[in-house]
Design a protein around this motif. Structure first.
Motif, PDB file in Angstrom:
ATOM      1  N   VAL A 181      97.602 -35.661   0.804  1.00  0.00           N
ATOM      2  CA  VAL A 181      96.469 -35.172   0.929  1.00  0.00           C
ATOM      3  C   VAL A 181      94.732 -35.654   0.999  1.00  0.00           C
ATOM      4  O   VAL A 181      94.259 -35.969   2.890  1.00  0.00           O
ATOM      5  CB  VAL A 181      95.391 -34.847  -0.508  1.00  0.00           C
ATOM      6  CG1 VAL A 181      94.919 -34.499  -0.269  1.00  0.00           C
ATOM      7  CG2 VAL A 181      96.354 -33.444  -0.602  1.00  0.00           C
ATOM      8  N   LEU A 182      95.020 -37.284   1.076  1.00  0.00           N
ATOM      9  CA  LEU A 182      94.284 -37.998   1.255  1.00  0.00           C
ATOM     10  C   LEU A 182      94.784 -37.964   2.893  1.00  0.00           C
ATOM     11  O   LEU A 182      93.407 -38.641   3.643  1.00  0.00           O
ATOM     12  CB  LEU A 182      93.918 -39.348   0.948  1.00  0.00           C
ATOM     13  CG  LEU A 182      93.766 -39.301  -0.532  1.00  0.00           C
ATOM     14  CD1 LEU A 182      94.101 -40.463  -1.603  1.00  0.00           C
ATOM     15  CD2 LEU A 182      92.609 -38.827  -0.936  1.00  0.00           C
ATOM     16  N   ALA A 183      95.669 -38.483   3.196  1.00  0.00           N
ATOM     17  CA  ALA A 183      96.257 -39.075   4.833  1.00  0.00           C
ATOM     18  C   ALA A 183      95.465 -38.001   5.597  1.00  0.00           C
ATOM     19  O   ALA A 183      94.487 -38.622   6.608  1.00  0.00           O
ATOM     20  CB  ALA A 183      97.508 -39.167   4.111  1.00  0.00           C
ATOM     21  N   ASN A 184      95.959 -36.806   4.763  1.00  0.00           N
ATOM     22  CA  ASN A 184      95.772 -35.638   6.116  1.00  0.00           C
ATOM     23  C   ASN A 184      93.904 -35.140   6.116  1.00  0.00           C
ATOM     24  O   ASN A 184      93.333 -34.663   7.497  1.00  0.00           O
ATOM     25  CB  ASN A 184      96.511 -34.323   5.819  1.00  0.00           C
ATOM     26  CG  ASN A 184      98.368 -34.772   6.180  1.00  0.00           C
ATOM     27  OD1 ASN A 184      98.390 -34.793   7.389  1.00  0.00           O
ATOM     28  ND2 ASN A 184      99.068 -35.072   5.242  1.00  0.00           N
ATOM     29  N   LEU A 185      93.468 -35.118   5.164  1.00  0.00           N
ATOM     30  CA  LEU A 185      91.912 -35.591   4.639  1.00  0.00           C
ATOM     31  C   LEU A 185      91.242 -35.964   5.580  1.00  0.00           C
ATOM     32  O   LEU A 185      90.728 -35.774   6.243  1.00  0.00           O
ATOM     33  CB  LEU A 185      91.508 -35.136   3.569  1.00  0.00           C
ATOM     34  CG  LEU A 185      90.646 -34.939   2.938  1.00  0.00           C
ATOM     35  CD1 LEU A 185      90.334 -33.461   3.439  1.00  0.00           C
ATOM     36  CD2 LEU A 185      89.726 -34.610   1.893  1.00  0.00           C
ATOM     37  N   ALA A 186      91.684 -37.439   5.556  1.00  0.00           N
ATOM     38  CA  ALA A 186      91.186 -38.400   6.461  1.00  0.00           C
ATOM     39  C   ALA A 186      91.337 -37.891   8.128  1.00  0.00           C
ATOM     40  O   ALA A 186      90.603 -38.823   8.972  1.00  0.00           O
ATOM     41  CB  ALA A 186      91.458 -39.888   6.274  1.00  0.00           C
ATOM     42  N   LYS A 187      92.230 -37.487   8.264  1.00  0.00           N
ATOM     43  CA  LYS A 187      92.520 -37.419  10.036  1.00  0.00           C
ATOM     44  C   LYS A 187      91.354 -36.345  10.133  1.00  0.00           C
ATOM     45  O   LYS A 187      90.944 -35.919  11.595  1.00  0.00           O
ATOM     46  CB  LYS A 187      94.219 -36.989  10.018  1.00  0.00           C
ATOM     47  CG  LYS A 187      94.771 -38.842   9.699  1.00  0.00           C
ATOM     48  CD  LYS A 187      96.180 -38.050  10.042  1.00  0.00           C
ATOM     49  CE  LYS A 187      97.259 -39.155   9.713  1.00  0.00           C
ATOM     50  NZ  LYS A 187      98.183 -38.513   9.927  1.00  0.00           N
TER      51      LYS A 187
END
Length: 421
Positions: free
Chosen positions: A111-117
């Motif tokens: 979630v964090l990785a894709n949210l940051a993108k």
């Protein structure tokens, strides 16, 4: 994973259809998948069993059937419709719903990785304008996570206290010096709750006002325990604490269950500009958030079943206080044992199922040997109860850890909301 023939799966679909109305099914499909059941999966003219079958099989083809099944189980539990036979039928047919659950941390990382993108800080002016109407909803997600963690932390403190005092009868049966030592351990545990609870209460804000009395009441009860002298006074003091803590644990269970049902990442999965929704990272974000939600709901439900088993364990323990004949305990005992065996089997990497069977067999051998609840039977029951606390404590710690992992999303969301101010 066992392969179930179609006729047995039809029985599962029919069982789900019996506890849900069409309107409830439509709502749960929307919440679990974000999709309209009639637009994506089936026809409005289908029977409810067929609607369920088509929807689950479509989700299963994508590996996402546990999304809906988890929502069905937790909704049934909230409506007091989750009977043991039903939940076992569903989970036995679809083990991934509750068995060997992944840690939430796995999904949180995605979630964090894709949210940051997808929502890279600093946000563009155009994206800020598009998202500003979502600011309050983003903040509500943060608040739900904070409240869930705070309720669980408060619950954990009281549950550990309940474990400490749960052997009321054993404590009184021991030598006087052993009783004194155990009373001291209870007062120490109460002191930890009194010291640590205010942090959780502060996080809850206004929602924690009804929980404030926990600290004051425990302080009074601690004084009573410390001053207790003689078996009768000690028994009375411990009973008072036990009743109070068990009631509060039950209340917090309800709060946790209600709060986790309201937890939704929907604001991050719908109504974004087309150029964002069409990106692979956004699709991965939606997948990760739905996986995370299903895992959190399933872990919460599993914990609730363990908690129900602990409550039943306490009721079975009362048989030994009343010293009734062994046959009177049989129905409640075997129902408890079957439930715990089933729960233990949901964790194949743990030795719990074999341990449960060993301790239960030893108890039953002693329990029904002379058809009396004698001292030997009580000792074996205490051994089984003590063993049970180990797995339950680990289940409880894992749930707390999952809720703690959710808190990692808070920082990223707060950065986004700060950008929108």
């Amino acid at each position: 994973m066992p392969i179930f023939p179609d006729r047995e799966l039809d029985g599962v679909y029919a069982a789900i259809g019996e506890i849900l109305t069409d309107e409830e099914l439509e709502l749960l499909v929307r919440e679990a998948t974000g999709k309209d059941i009639y637009n994506e999966f089936c026809s409005i003219s289908d029977t409810r069993k067929v609607k369920i079958k088509k929807t689950i099989e479509a989700l299963k083809s994508e590996g996402n059937e546990r999304w809906l099944l988890t929502y069905v189980l937790i909704y049934a539990a909230a409506q007091e419709r989750l009977r043991r036979k039903f939940r076992e039928k569903v989970v036995n047919a679809f083990p991934k719903t509750l068995k060997d659950l992944p840690e939430a941390e796995t999904h949180v990382g995605k979630v964090l990785a894709n949210l940051a993108k997808v929502l890279n800080i600093p946000l563009t002016l155009r994206l800020k304008a598009a998202l500003r109407s979502k600011q309050r909803k983003f903040e509500d997600v943060v608040q739900s996570i904070v409240m869930l963690f705070a309720y669980k932390r408060l619950h954990e403190l009281l549950l550990m206290l309940l474990f400490t005092i749960s052997h009321n009868e054993t404590l009184l049966a021991g030598p006087s010096e052993d009783v004194t030592l155990k009373l001291e351990s209870i007062t120490r545990q109460i002191g930890q709750v009194i010291q640590q609870a205010p942090v959780s209460l502060a996080l809850l804000g206004d929602a924690g006002k009804e929980q404030v009395g926990i600290v004051e009441e425990l302080a009074k009860l601690s004084v009573s325990v410390a001053a207790a002298r003689g078996p009768d006074n000690i028994a009375s003091a411990i009973d008072d604490i036990q009743r109070f803590v068990r009631q509060r644990v039950g209340d917090l269970n309800k709060k946790i269950f209600a709060t986790v049902q309201k937890l939704s990442f929907e604001p991050f999965m719908i109504d974004f500009p087309s150029e964002i929704e069409e990106r692979d990272e956004f699709k991965d974000l939606v997948q990760a958030m739905r996986d995370l939600t299903a895992t959190i709901l399933a872990r919460t439900l599993k914990h609730r079943i363990w908690q129900d088993a602990e409550n039943q364990m306490s009721l079975v323990g009362n048989y030994f206080v009343a010293a009734d004949d062994a046959p009177a305990i049989a129905e409640d005992w075997f129902a408890l044992r079957d439930c715990i065996d089933w729960l233990a089997a949901l964790e194949p990497d743990e030795p719990w199922l074999n341990e449960a069977k060993v301790y239960a067999t030893e108890l039953e051998t002693e329990l029904f040997k002379e058809q009396q609840l004698d001292e030997g039977a009580r000792i074996h029951f205490d051994t089984y109860r003590t063993w049970f606390m180990g797995p339950f404590k680990k289940v409880d710690e894992t749930l707390t850890m999952d809720y703690g992992s959710l808190c990692k999303i808070d920082d990223q969301i707060k950065k986004i909301t700060d950008e929108l101010r």
